[in-house]
Design an enzyme around this catalytic site. Sequence first.
Site, mmCIF file in Angstrom:
data_model
loop_
_atom_site.group_PDB
_atom_site.id
_atom_site.type_symbol
_atom_site.label_atom_id
_atom_site.label_comp_id
_atom_site.label_asym_id
_atom_site.label_seq_id
_atom_site.Cartn_x
_atom_site.Cartn_y
_atom_site.Cartn_z
ATOM 1 C CE1 TYR A 38 58.983 -21.757 -35.952
ATOM 2 C CE2 TYR A 38 59.539 -23.694 -37.239
ATOM 3 C CZ TYR A 38 58.600 -22.828 -36.734
ATOM 4 O OH TYR A 38 57.278 -23.014 -37.026
ATOM 5 N NE ARG A 44 56.251 -25.444 -35.025
ATOM 6 C CZ ARG A 44 56.474 -25.896 -33.785
ATOM 7 N NH1 ARG A 44 55.534 -25.780 -32.870
ATOM 8 N NH2 ARG A 44 57.618 -26.466 -33.471
ATOM 9 C CE LYS A 74 58.507 -32.232 -36.760
ATOM 10 N NZ LYS A 74 59.584 -31.637 -37.590
ATOM 11 C CG HIS A 102 55.769 -24.185 -40.862
ATOM 12 N ND1 HIS A 102 56.222 -24.817 -39.721
ATOM 13 C CD2 HIS A 102 56.861 -23.593 -41.413
ATOM 14 C CE1 HIS A 102 57.534 -24.621 -39.595
ATOM 15 N NE2 HIS A 102 57.932 -23.877 -40.607
ATOM 16 N NE ARG A 154 56.685 -29.777 -34.603
ATOM 17 C CZ ARG A 154 57.165 -29.893 -33.372
ATOM 18 N NH1 ARG A 154 56.345 -30.249 -32.382
ATOM 19 N NH2 ARG A 154 58.439 -29.662 -33.108
ATOM 20 C CG HIS A 163 62.218 -26.418 -31.640
ATOM 21 N ND1 HIS A 163 62.417 -25.113 -32.037
ATOM 22 C CD2 HIS A 163 61.366 -26.956 -32.553
ATOM 23 C CE1 HIS A 163 61.724 -24.878 -33.134
ATOM 24 N NE2 HIS A 163 61.073 -25.964 -33.460
#
Length: 297
Positions: A270, A238, A166, A235, A144, A261
């Site tokens: 995704y 990615r 994240k 993005h 990211r 994830h």
Amino acid sequence: MWEAIDAYLGRLAERASPATVAGYRQDLTAFARFAETRDVVLAERLDAPLARAFLGAERSRGLSPRSLARRRAALSRFADALVSQGQLADNPVRLVRTPKQPGHLPRPLDVDSLARFLDTPHDDSPLACRDQAMLELFYSSGLRLAELAALDLTSLQGGYVRVVGKGGKPRQVPVGRRARAALTQWLAVRGCLTAGAEPALFVGRRGARLGHRAIQKRLAHLCVERGLAEHLHPHRLRHSFASHLLESSQDLRAVQELLGHANLSTTQVYTRLDWQHLATSYDAAHPRAKRRPRSDS
């Protein structure tokens, strides 16, 4: 309300990235300002009707479904914190439906087009070496934007890079051969831009850590400079990483781990499967995919 939000963000900063904290601050600030218009100044008065009215007002203001979902998520986690501290009996935001998300995802770049883009020669200047290393690392490891910007020199560990994703969740991602070569070339000239005290892996002209916006602008500039006919942003690199890897390996669990994830369903949405390739692989590999015609008796 404001004191409760500040206290929550302070605790969040101990485990989450600066980008995550900044996003939550923006969302919760918008909520607190809305609450004031309803004469709600105490965190204990957060309830489902207030949360629903806030999201409705944000929708009327033109916020996208994705932004509305982010607002709701931030508010729900704030409410969870209030519950844990005894300021609320339960989380009222859970009674508010999450706005439906659009199904659109950025298209991955074509493998050959991306290879030509990455293989375009550069002038070997320190800035060009830095840009090449960033491009290769984005595509090699599926990082990211916030993860790449936060990398330090110590994040590189042999053939791997250690990132914080994240929610402050760390993971270790392999670095491909081409990316390792580009990083080696960059590290050899990095000292031309910064002194030894700067820990950041990627720095700008003034020797300080390269920010998110600066990285985005460099990618956009390289897209034009190298003649790529499509818009390029972190993005999308990615997404290309995930799609190309999944098409080659068909290992959804591995791609999930590499992307960081928490849920497999996120990876399924995704990535884009090349179903024709998958069917061909199935026909070639599955022992019962090819049926033998019966011989007449």
